[in-house]
Write a protein that holds these residues in place. Structure first.
Motif, PDB file in Angstrom:
ATOM      1  N   LYS A  72       7.161 -26.220  15.182  1.00 32.74           N
ATOM      2  CA  LYS A  72       5.762 -26.600  14.946  1.00 32.74           C
ATOM      3  C   LYS A  72       5.641 -27.659  13.857  1.00 32.74           C
ATOM      4  O   LYS A  72       6.506 -27.799  12.989  1.00 32.74           O
ATOM      5  CB  LYS A  72       4.931 -25.370  14.570  1.00 32.74           C
ATOM      6  N   GLN A  73       4.519 -28.364  13.925  1.00 29.62           N
ATOM      7  CA  GLN A  73       4.122 -29.310  12.886  1.00 29.62           C
ATOM      8  C   GLN A  73       2.885 -28.760  12.192  1.00 29.62           C
ATOM      9  O   GLN A  73       1.887 -28.455  12.856  1.00 29.62           O
ATOM     10  CB  GLN A  73       3.814 -30.684  13.474  1.00 29.62           C
ATOM     11  N   LEU A  74       2.963 -28.619  10.883  1.00 31.57           N
ATOM     12  CA  LEU A  74       1.865 -28.076  10.088  1.00 31.57           C
ATOM     13  C   LEU A  74       1.328 -29.182   9.183  1.00 31.57           C
ATOM     14  O   LEU A  74       2.014 -29.638   8.264  1.00 31.57           O
ATOM     15  CB  LEU A  74       2.356 -26.887   9.259  1.00 31.57           C
ATOM     16  N   PRO A 129      -0.064 -27.648  21.472  1.00 33.09           N
ATOM     17  CA  PRO A 129       0.089 -26.222  21.150  1.00 33.09           C
ATOM     18  C   PRO A 129       1.024 -25.940  19.984  1.00 33.09           C
ATOM     19  O   PRO A 129       0.980 -24.848  19.421  1.00 33.09           O
ATOM     20  CB  PRO A 129       0.634 -25.620  22.457  1.00 33.09           C
ATOM     21  N   ASN A 130       1.856 -26.901  19.614  1.00 31.29           N
ATOM     22  CA  ASN A 130       2.761 -26.716  18.481  1.00 31.29           C
ATOM     23  C   ASN A 130       2.276 -27.439  17.226  1.00 31.29           C
ATOM     24  O   ASN A 130       3.064 -27.664  16.296  1.00 31.29           O
ATOM     25  CB  ASN A 130       4.169 -27.187  18.842  1.00 31.29           C
ATOM     26  N   THR A 131       1.002 -27.789  17.209  1.00 32.98           N
ATOM     27  CA  THR A 131       0.418 -28.475  16.049  1.00 32.98           C
ATOM     28  C   THR A 131      -0.621 -27.578  15.397  1.00 32.98           C
ATOM     29  O   THR A 131      -1.508 -27.045  16.070  1.00 32.98           O
ATOM     30  CB  THR A 131      -0.241 -29.798  16.469  1.00 32.98           C
ATOM     31  N   VAL A 132      -0.501 -27.413  14.080  1.00 36.43           N
ATOM     32  CA  VAL A 132      -1.445 -26.616  13.293  1.00 36.43           C
ATOM     33  C   VAL A 132      -1.989 -27.499  12.177  1.00 36.43           C
ATOM     34  O   VAL A 132      -1.219 -28.169  11.485  1.00 36.43           O
ATOM     35  CB  VAL A 132      -0.779 -25.366  12.692  1.00 36.43           C
ATOM     36  N   HIS A 157     -13.338 -32.767  17.112  1.00 35.84           N
ATOM     37  CA  HIS A 157     -13.725 -32.749  18.527  1.00 35.84           C
ATOM     38  C   HIS A 157     -12.852 -33.698  19.340  1.00 35.84           C
ATOM     39  O   HIS A 157     -12.407 -33.354  20.445  1.00 35.84           O
ATOM     40  CB  HIS A 157     -15.200 -33.144  18.672  1.00 35.84           C
ATOM     41  N   ARG A 158     -12.610 -34.891  18.800  1.00 41.09           N
ATOM     42  CA  ARG A 158     -11.747 -35.836  19.517  1.00 41.09           C
ATOM     43  C   ARG A 158     -10.338 -35.281  19.686  1.00 41.09           C
ATOM     44  O   ARG A 158      -9.710 -35.425  20.744  1.00 41.09           O
ATOM     45  CB  ARG A 158     -11.719 -37.176  18.775  1.00 41.09           C
ATOM     46  N   LEU A 159      -9.836 -34.634  18.639  1.00 39.39           N
ATOM     47  CA  LEU A 159      -8.494 -34.054  18.686  1.00 39.39           C
ATOM     48  C   LEU A 159      -8.419 -32.941  19.721  1.00 39.39           C
ATOM     49  O   LEU A 159      -7.481 -32.888  20.537  1.00 39.39           O
ATOM     50  CB  LEU A 159      -8.115 -33.529  17.300  1.00 39.39           C
ATOM     51  N   LEU A 160      -9.385 -32.047  19.707  1.00 41.40           N
ATOM     52  CA  LEU A 160      -9.356 -30.924  20.642  1.00 41.40           C
ATOM     53  C   LEU A 160      -9.606 -31.373  22.077  1.00 41.40           C
ATOM     54  O   LEU A 160      -9.138 -30.735  23.027  1.00 41.40           O
ATOM     55  CB  LEU A 160     -10.380 -29.869  20.222  1.00 41.40           C
ATOM     56  N   ASP A 161     -10.321 -32.474  22.252  1.00 45.26           N
ATOM     57  CA  ASP A 161     -10.535 -33.007  23.607  1.00 45.26           C
ATOM     58  C   ASP A 161      -9.227 -33.548  24.194  1.00 45.26           C
ATOM     59  O   ASP A 161      -8.938 -33.349  25.379  1.00 45.26           O
ATOM     60  CB  ASP A 161     -11.586 -34.123  23.581  1.00 45.26           C
ATOM     61  N   ARG A 162      -8.443 -34.239  23.359  1.00 46.71           N
ATOM     62  CA  ARG A 162      -7.208 -34.829  23.887  1.00 46.71           C
ATOM     63  C   ARG A 162      -6.032 -33.858  23.838  1.00 46.71           C
ATOM     64  O   ARG A 162      -5.040 -34.040  24.557  1.00 46.71           O
ATOM     65  CB  ARG A 162      -6.850 -36.103  23.114  1.00 46.71           C
ATOM     66  N   ALA A 163      -6.133 -32.823  22.990  1.00 49.08           N
ATOM     67  CA  ALA A 163      -5.039 -31.857  22.857  1.00 49.08           C
ATOM     68  C   ALA A 163      -5.643 -30.470  22.621  1.00 49.08           C
ATOM     69  O   ALA A 163      -5.674 -29.972  21.484  1.00 49.08           O
ATOM     70  CB  ALA A 163      -4.115 -32.240  21.710  1.00 49.08           C
ATOM     71  N   PRO A 164      -6.144 -29.829  23.684  1.00 50.43           N
ATOM     72  CA  PRO A 164      -6.895 -28.567  23.534  1.00 50.43           C
ATOM     73  C   PRO A 164      -6.112 -27.441  22.870  1.00 50.43           C
ATOM     74  O   PRO A 164      -6.706 -26.527  22.306  1.00 50.43           O
ATOM     75  CB  PRO A 164      -7.248 -28.213  24.979  1.00 50.43           C
ATOM     76  N   THR A 179      -4.321 -27.498  20.218  1.00 58.80           N
ATOM     77  CA  THR A 179      -4.155 -27.659  18.771  1.00 58.80           C
ATOM     78  C   THR A 179      -4.931 -26.581  18.017  1.00 58.80           C
ATOM     79  O   THR A 179      -6.068 -26.264  18.360  1.00 58.80           O
ATOM     80  CB  THR A 179      -4.662 -29.035  18.326  1.00 58.80           C
ATOM     81  N   LYS A 180      -4.305 -26.014  16.999  1.00 56.48           N
ATOM     82  CA  LYS A 180      -4.977 -25.016  16.163  1.00 56.48           C
ATOM     83  C   LYS A 180      -5.505 -25.704  14.913  1.00 56.48           C
ATOM     84  O   LYS A 180      -4.735 -26.322  14.166  1.00 56.48           O
ATOM     85  CB  LYS A 180      -4.016 -23.886  15.800  1.00 56.48           C
ATOM     86  N   VAL A 181      -6.813 -25.599  14.691  1.00 59.09           N
ATOM     87  CA  VAL A 181      -7.463 -26.218  13.541  1.00 59.09           C
ATOM     88  C   VAL A 181      -8.065 -25.114  12.681  1.00 59.09           C
ATOM     89  O   VAL A 181      -8.823 -24.278  13.163  1.00 59.09           O
ATOM     90  CB  VAL A 181      -8.550 -27.216  13.965  1.00 59.09           C
ATOM     91  N   ILE A 182      -7.722 -25.126  11.396  1.00 54.34           N
ATOM     92  CA  ILE A 182      -8.170 -24.116  10.448  1.00 54.34           C
ATOM     93  C   ILE A 182      -8.933 -24.813   9.328  1.00 54.34           C
ATOM     94  O   ILE A 182      -8.432 -25.756   8.715  1.00 54.34           O
ATOM     95  CB  ILE A 182      -6.978 -23.333   9.875  1.00 54.34           C
ATOM     96  N   ILE A 183     -10.153 -24.352   9.062  1.00 59.24           N
ATOM     97  CA  ILE A 183     -10.975 -24.906   7.993  1.00 59.24           C
ATOM     98  C   ILE A 183     -11.066 -23.875   6.880  1.00 59.24           C
ATOM     99  O   ILE A 183     -11.473 -22.734   7.103  1.00 59.24           O
ATOM    100  CB  ILE A 183     -12.393 -25.267   8.485  1.00 59.24           C
ATOM    101  N   ARG A 184     -10.688 -24.279   5.683  1.00 59.99           N
ATOM    102  CA  ARG A 184     -10.745 -23.386   4.523  1.00 59.99           C
ATOM    103  C   ARG A 184     -12.087 -23.530   3.837  1.00 59.99           C
ATOM    104  O   ARG A 184     -12.553 -24.640   3.575  1.00 59.99           O
ATOM    105  CB  ARG A 184      -9.630 -23.748   3.538  1.00 59.99           C
ATOM    106  N   THR A 185     -12.725 -22.413   3.508  1.00 65.05           N
ATOM    107  CA  THR A 185     -14.010 -22.463   2.819  1.00 65.05           C
ATOM    108  C   THR A 185     -13.798 -22.653   1.317  1.00 65.05           C
ATOM    109  O   THR A 185     -12.674 -22.681   0.813  1.00 65.05           O
ATOM    110  CB  THR A 185     -14.824 -21.175   3.053  1.00 65.05           C
ATOM    111  N   ALA A 186     -14.898 -22.753   0.586  1.00 64.40           N
ATOM    112  CA  ALA A 186     -14.862 -22.860  -0.873  1.00 64.40           C
ATOM    113  C   ALA A 186     -14.504 -21.510  -1.483  1.00 64.40           C
ATOM    114  O   ALA A 186     -14.441 -20.489  -0.789  1.00 64.40           O
ATOM    115  CB  ALA A 186     -16.212 -23.339  -1.386  1.00 64.40           C
ATOM    116  N   ASN A 187     -14.277 -21.488  -2.784  1.00 60.21           N
ATOM    117  CA  ASN A 187     -14.082 -20.225  -3.493  1.00 60.21           C
ATOM    118  C   ASN A 187     -14.672 -20.313  -4.890  1.00 60.21           C
ATOM    119  O   ASN A 187     -14.913 -21.398  -5.417  1.00 60.21           O
ATOM    120  CB  ASN A 187     -12.607 -19.829  -3.557  1.00 60.21           C
TER     121      ASN A 187
END
Length: 545
Positions: free
Chosen positions: A339-341, A421-424, A453-460, A462-470
Motif C-alpha cells: 500500500k501507499q499511505l 484500492p491500495n492507496t490510503v 470527489h475527483r479522486l474517488l471518481d477516477r479511483a473508487p 481509494t480510502k480517504v480519511i479526514i482527521r477532525t480538530a482536537n
C-alpha cells in the motif's frame, strides 16, 4: 510557477457594501471575488488600532448557499458585551458555578441516560442571565479505562444540561469544565473580525546577492505598498505579499511566521486566566459519581450522541466498524503491505507519520534534506512494498522558515495521486486557520472536497480519511490565536463539509476530550496510537490483534 503569473494589485478607490468609508480592493478569480476592506487610520486617535477586515464573496451560487447554511448551523449563542465600566466580578466564574446529577428512581443501568444540570454564576455567586459560555463534560472511570463525552445544551439563561449515554457497568465520575467564558468569546469574535492579521507571516526574496523581506497574509492593506499576488491558479486560494522595493515578485524563496504582540486591553486579558475562567473544572453540588448497574431489557439511545467511547483504554466507535488494536510491527506491516499511505496537513498529521516510521523497522526514510516541519517526507519498505509520505499544507501554515517550493495545496496534491484500492490518504487541515474569517477555512475545505470527489471518481477504491480538530492546552497567548472555541467552530464546519462524501471521519475531537490525559495540541503518544489503530482498522477491516 511562471513569473508572468504574478501580478501587482492596484487599490480601488472604495470598498463596496455597507461599511461606509472603508478603503480596499477586489481580486477576481474564476469562481469567487475576494473583497478586502480597511478602516483608514484616525490620525487624531492614537489609542485605537487600525481595523482590518477580510471577507470572501463566492461567485458560485451553490457554494454561496451551502456556505450560508453552514455558517447558520454553527451559530453560537449571542454573547454579552463587556460590562462598562469593566468589572471582572460580573463575568463567569467557575469556582462559583456548580453542576448537579439529576437523581433517577431505581438508579442507573447500562443503556440509560444520565442527566446533569449546570448553573453558571458570576464572582458574586449570582446566576448568569444569558448563555454563550463554552462548557464540556465527560463521564469517566479510570479503573475501567472508560470515558465518554457528554452532549451539552445551553438554555441561554445561565443554565445548561449535559446528557451522557451509560455504556459500561461499574463506577463513573462526572466532570464538567468551563473552557471559555461567554465574555471571553465576545473578545475572540471581535479579534477574528477586526484582526485577521494578528499572526505575522513574512517572506524572503533573494536574487543576485540582494535580499529583502516583506510581510504576507491572506489579507493585506494595499494602501501601504503594491501587492504580489500568489493566488493559486488551480484552486483559487489567495495569498499576498507586499512587493519588495527592489526585487520582483518571482524572487520569493522562503516563508516564515511569528506571532504578533497581544492586541487586547488589560481588562480583557483578565478573561483568560487559567484555573479561574479558562479551562477550569466546576464543583459538584452533592455526589459526582454514580454506580451503573447491568442492562435489563431494551434501551434506545437518543441522538445526537457521541461517536464513540473508551473502555479498557481502547476506543470503541458507536454505530460504526470496530477499531482493532495494532500492537506490533508485524501486524501493522501486514496491513500496509503493498500500500501507499499519503498524509497531508499540519503537525498533528506529522505525528502520524512519525508514529508509523517508528513502528515499522523495515521503513527507510528519505527526508534528510527536507524541512523538519513541512517535509516532504518519504519512507519506503522495499521488502513489503510499503510507501509512506507526508507533506504539510500550503499557507497559512505557521511553521518556521519554509522553502516556498515545498508548500503545496492539499487539493493539488490529491490531484497528483493515482489512487486505487491500495492507496490510503489521511488529511488534517484545521489549526492554522483560526485567526481568519470562517469563509477562508470553508473555501480551503471546499477545494479539498472537490479534489476528493475527483479522486474517488477516477479511483473508487481509494480510502480517504479526514482527521477532525482536537482540544489543546490553553493560556492567554494561545487563546488569542488558537482557542478551543475557535477549534470547535472550525470542527463543526469540517464535519458538515465532508458529511456524506464517502470519506472516513477520524474523530480526534472526542478521542482527546474523552481521554483522561491533559489536552494538548499534539496529543500524547498513547492517544496517537489509538488514532493510528483507527486509521489501520479502516484500511484493513478485520485485521489487528
Amino acid at each position: 510557477m511562471n513569473a508572468a503569473k504574478y501580478r501587482e494589485r492596484k487599490p480601488l478607490p472604495e470598498c463596496s457594501g455597507p461599511q461606509t468609508g472603508l478603503k480596499g480592493y477586489n481580486s477576481n478569480h474564476w469562481y469567487k471575488t475576494l473583497t478586502v476592506c480597511f478602516t483608514p487610520k484616525n490620525l487624531t486617535t492614537q489609542s485605537k488600532p487600525e481595523v482590518q477586515r477580510c471577507s470572501f464573496k463566492y461567485l458560485s451560487p451553490e457554494n454561496t448557499e451551502e456556505g450560508r447554511r453552514l455558517l447558520d448551523s454553527i451559530t453560537w449563542p449571542e454573547t454579552p458585551p463587556l460590562p462598562k465600566p469593566f468589572s471582572l466580578k460580573l463575568t463567569t466564574n467557575a469556582s462559583k458555578s456548580i453542576f448537579t446529577i439529576v437523581p433517577r428512581r431505581g438508579g442507573w443501568r447500562v443503556g440509560d441516560k444520565l442527566t446533569v444540570t449546570i448553573q453558571m454564576n458570576d464572582y458574586y455567586g449570582n446566576q448568569k442571565k444569558g448563555g454563550g459560555d463554552f462548557l464540556i463534560a465527560r463521564l469517566q472511570s479510570r479503573e475501567l479505562g472508560a470515558g465518554v463525552v457528554g452532549q451539552v445544551q445551553d438554555h441561554l439563561n445561565g443554565s445548561f444540561t449535559a446528557l451522557f449515554p451509560l455504556l459500561w457497568k461499574g463506577t463513573a465520575a462526572v466532570e464538567v469544565m468551563l473552557v471559555s467564558s461567554s465574555e471571553s468569546i465576545t473578545v475572540l469574535k471581535r479579534l477574528t473580525e477586526e484582526q485577521p492579521d494578528r499572526i505575522y507571516f513574512g517572506s524572503e526574496f533573494e536574487f543576485g546577492g540582494l535580499k529583502e523581506t516583506t510581510s504576507c497574509n491572506v489579507c493585506l492593506d494595499p494602501h501601504k505598498a503594491p501587492l504580489c499576488n500568489y493566488t493559486d491558479l488551480k484552486t483559487g486560494e489567495q495569498w499576498f505579499c507586499y512587493k519588495p522595493k527592489k526585487l520582483d515578485c518571482d524572487k520569493r524563496i522562503v516563508q516564515y511566521t511569528r506571532k504578533n504582540s497581544r492586541r487586547i486591553s488589560k481588562e480583557e486579558e483578565a478573561l483568560f486566566q487559567s484555573g479561574i475562567n479558562l479551562k477550569v473544572p466546576l464543583k459538584a453540588l452533592g455526589n459526582y459519581t454514580i454506580i451503573i448497574l447491568p442492562k435489563t431489557g431494551e434501551s434506545h439511545e437518543a441522538s445526537p450522541g457521541p461517536s464513540g467511547y473508551y473502555f479498557n483504554n481502547q476506543w470503541r466507535p458507536i454505530g460504526g466498524p470496530a477499531v482493532r488494536q495494532f500492537n506490533n510491527a508485524s501486524v501493522t506491516t501486514a496491513c500496509l503491505k503493498g500500500k501507499q499511505l499519503y498524509m497531508f496537513g499540519d503537525s498533528t498529521i506529522r505525528q502520524y507519520y512519525a508514529h508509523i516510521t517508528k513502528t515499522l523497522p523495515n521503513l527507510q526514510t528519505f527526508d534528510k534534506h527536507s524541512s523538519p516541519q513541512c517535509g516532504p517526507f518519504l519512507a519506503v519498505d522495499y521488502i513489503n512494498d510499503i510507501v509512506v509520505k507526508f507533506r504539510c499544507h500550503a499557507p497559512p501554515i505557521r511553521f518556521g522558515h519554509l522553502p516556498v517550493s515545498q508548500m503545496q495545496y492539499v487539493a493539488n496534491e490529491l490531484d497528483r495521486v493515482a489512487g486505487g484500492p491500495n492507496t490510503v490518504i489521511v488529511v488534517g487541515v484545521w489549526a492554522h486557520f483560526f485567526t481568519f474569517p470562517m469563509e477562508v477555512y470553508y473555501q480551503r475545505l471546499m477545494t479539498i472536497r472537490k479534489a476528493v470527489h475527483r479522486l474517488l471518481d477516477r479511483a473508487p477504491g481509494t480510502k480517504v480519511i479526514i482527521r477532525t480538530a482536537n482540544m489543546k492546552y490553553l493560556n492567554l497567548d494561545v487563546s488569542l490565536t488558537d482557542s478551543d472555541w475557535y477549534a470547535l467552530q472550525w470542527d463543526k464546519v469540517l464535519r458538515a463539509v465532508f458529511k456524506d462524501t464517502g470519506v472516513f471521519l477520524l474523530d480526534a475531537w472526542e478521542m482527546v476530550q474523552a481521554h483522561y490525559l491533559p489536552h494538548n495540541l499534539h496529543p500524547q503518544p498513547e492517544i496517537i496510537k489509538l488514532m493510528i489503530d483507527g486509521v489501520l482498522s479502516h484500511t484493513c477491516p478485520g485485521m489487528g490483534d
